[in-house]
Design a protein around this motif. Sequence first.
Motif, PDB file in Angstrom:
ATOM      1  N   ALA A 174      50.517  68.245 -12.895  1.00 14.75           N
ATOM      2  CA  ALA A 174      49.313  68.552 -13.891  1.00 14.75           C
ATOM      3  C   ALA A 174      47.909  67.313 -14.252  1.00 14.75           C
ATOM      4  N   ALA A 175      47.983  66.306 -13.771  1.00 15.15           N
ATOM      5  CA  ALA A 175      47.478  65.494 -14.295  1.00 15.15           C
ATOM      6  C   ALA A 175      46.887  64.975 -13.330  1.00 15.15           C
ATOM      7  N   GLN A 176      47.583  65.679 -11.674  1.00 18.17           N
ATOM      8  CA  GLN A 176      46.497  65.712 -10.454  1.00 18.17           C
ATOM      9  C   GLN A 176      45.667  66.558 -10.458  1.00 18.17           C
ATOM     10  N   GLN A 177      46.209  67.688 -10.891  1.00 15.57           N
ATOM     11  CA  GLN A 177      45.579  69.299 -11.057  1.00 15.57           C
ATOM     12  C   GLN A 177      43.844  68.596 -11.995  1.00 15.57           C
ATOM     13  N   PHE A 178      44.369  68.290 -12.894  1.00 21.02           N
ATOM     14  CA  PHE A 178      42.690  67.543 -13.837  1.00 21.02           C
ATOM     15  C   PHE A 178      42.226  66.952 -13.233  1.00 21.02           C
ATOM     16  N   VAL A 179      42.730  65.947 -12.726  1.00 25.16           N
ATOM     17  CA  VAL A 179      41.893  65.382 -11.486  1.00 25.16           C
ATOM     18  C   VAL A 179      40.628  65.844 -10.768  1.00 25.16           C
ATOM     19  N   ALA A 180      41.656  65.885  -9.625  1.00 27.50           N
ATOM     20  CA  ALA A 180      40.626  67.150  -8.907  1.00 27.50           C
ATOM     21  C   ALA A 180      39.777  68.222  -9.314  1.00 27.50           C
ATOM     22  N   LEU A 181      40.405  68.696 -10.473  1.00 26.64           N
ATOM     23  CA  LEU A 181      39.222  69.139 -11.306  1.00 26.64           C
ATOM     24  C   LEU A 181      37.921  68.051 -11.117  1.00 26.64           C
ATOM     25  N   LEU A 182      38.240  67.668 -11.457  1.00 25.01           N
ATOM     26  CA  LEU A 182      37.404  66.624 -12.189  1.00 25.01           C
ATOM     27  C   LEU A 182      35.756  66.473 -11.705  1.00 25.01           C
ATOM     28  N   ILE A 183      37.260  65.883  -9.975  1.00 20.67           N
ATOM     29  CA  ILE A 183      36.381  64.882  -8.661  1.00 20.67           C
ATOM     30  C   ILE A 183      35.466  66.549  -8.014  1.00 20.67           C
ATOM     31  N   GLN A 184      36.188  67.341  -8.003  1.00 20.31           N
ATOM     32  CA  GLN A 184      35.581  68.794  -6.766  1.00 20.31           C
ATOM     33  C   GLN A 184      34.130  68.885  -7.623  1.00 20.31           C
ATOM     34  N   GLN A 185      34.153  69.173  -9.209  1.00 22.74           N
ATOM     35  CA  GLN A 185      32.958  69.596  -9.775  1.00 22.74           C
ATOM     36  C   GLN A 185      32.401  68.305 -10.162  1.00 22.74           C
ATOM     37  N   GLY A 186      32.501  67.005 -10.019  1.00 25.69           N
ATOM     38  CA  GLY A 186      31.552  65.770 -10.123  1.00 25.69           C
ATOM     39  C   GLY A 186      31.259  65.832  -8.445  1.00 25.69           C
ATOM     40  N   LEU A 187      31.831  65.615  -7.621  1.00 25.31           N
ATOM     41  CA  LEU A 187      31.503  66.114  -6.467  1.00 25.31           C
ATOM     42  C   LEU A 187      29.939  66.866  -5.972  1.00 25.31           C
ATOM     43  N   TYR A 188      30.708  67.971  -6.557  1.00 27.95           N
ATOM     44  CA  TYR A 188      29.347  69.361  -5.902  1.00 27.95           C
ATOM     45  C   TYR A 188      28.247  69.614  -6.574  1.00 27.95           C
ATOM     46  N   GLN A 189      27.750  68.263  -8.063  1.00 35.27           N
ATOM     47  CA  GLN A 189      26.855  68.918  -9.113  1.00 35.27           C
ATOM     48  C   GLN A 189      25.947  67.820  -8.613  1.00 35.27           C
ATOM     49  N   SER A 190      26.710  66.403  -8.033  1.00 31.93           N
ATOM     50  CA  SER A 190      25.960  65.222  -8.034  1.00 31.93           C
ATOM     51  C   SER A 190      25.894  64.913  -6.445  1.00 31.93           C
ATOM     52  N   MET A 191      26.220  66.477  -5.428  1.00 25.64           N
ATOM     53  CA  MET A 191      25.483  66.411  -3.636  1.00 25.64           C
ATOM     54  C   MET A 191      26.659  64.755  -3.468  1.00 25.64           C
ATOM     55  N   TYR A 192      28.011  64.413  -3.574  1.00 25.03           N
ATOM     56  CA  TYR A 192      28.874  63.555  -3.459  1.00 25.03           C
ATOM     57  C   TYR A 192      27.509  62.160  -3.892  1.00 25.03           C
TER      58      TYR A 192
END
Length: 221
Positions: A174-192
């Motif tokens: 569950a922790a891996q999934q939560f962090v992965a969700l944050l990372i995916q959205q953060g990288l997408y919205q910040s254009m990496y």
Amino acid sequence: MRTDNGPRRSAAGRPAGPQPAKRQAILEAAVAVFLREGYARAGVDVIADEARVSKQTVYNHFGDKERLFIAAVDGERERAAARFAADSPSAPERYDDADIRTALTAFGRRVLAVLLDERASALRRLVIAEVARHPALRPACAEGEPQQLVKYLAETFRRRTDRGELSVPDPATAAQQFVALLIQQGLYQSMYGTRPITDGDTAAICENAADLFVRAYRNEA
């Protein structure tokens, strides 16, 4: 200008043991040079000069440029993880008195602050750009997120489950999934990491992720 002439030796003539300060200076110089020159153009001699050590000292510590690059990436991950040390304001214990949504949202903000750190973001982009041309750099891509973050969050899920607030059968996953969700959205919205994201966007990413996980793992008993 270099300030040494190669490996330091003991009185018996054998190479001396590890020199943490010198190793760290090389890693700091390596990050600066790799980001400035790119992987292919970065020379070990330039890194040695910037670190104020000899080229041979760099090789003694890291073996070759590939391993130095991987060590530099790992060092950035460790730097990020250090911001989540036990005495950090981001440690999960600091949020134990808050409701779980508030705790996860606050934790998420810290994850994004580390993830979108300017230097870490630039190095991440460099890894992505170079790994196809230099397959030996694949170990630098081995972990998508600092494992310390996952560990801390898993501990939070375990404590909240023990207290009956959540029902999380596999806290580590569950922790891996939560962090992965944050990372995916953060990288997408910040254009990496190439553009800043607003406080409002950061809040929305973290609040949406927290709400999703609370709804998924709420203890209905």
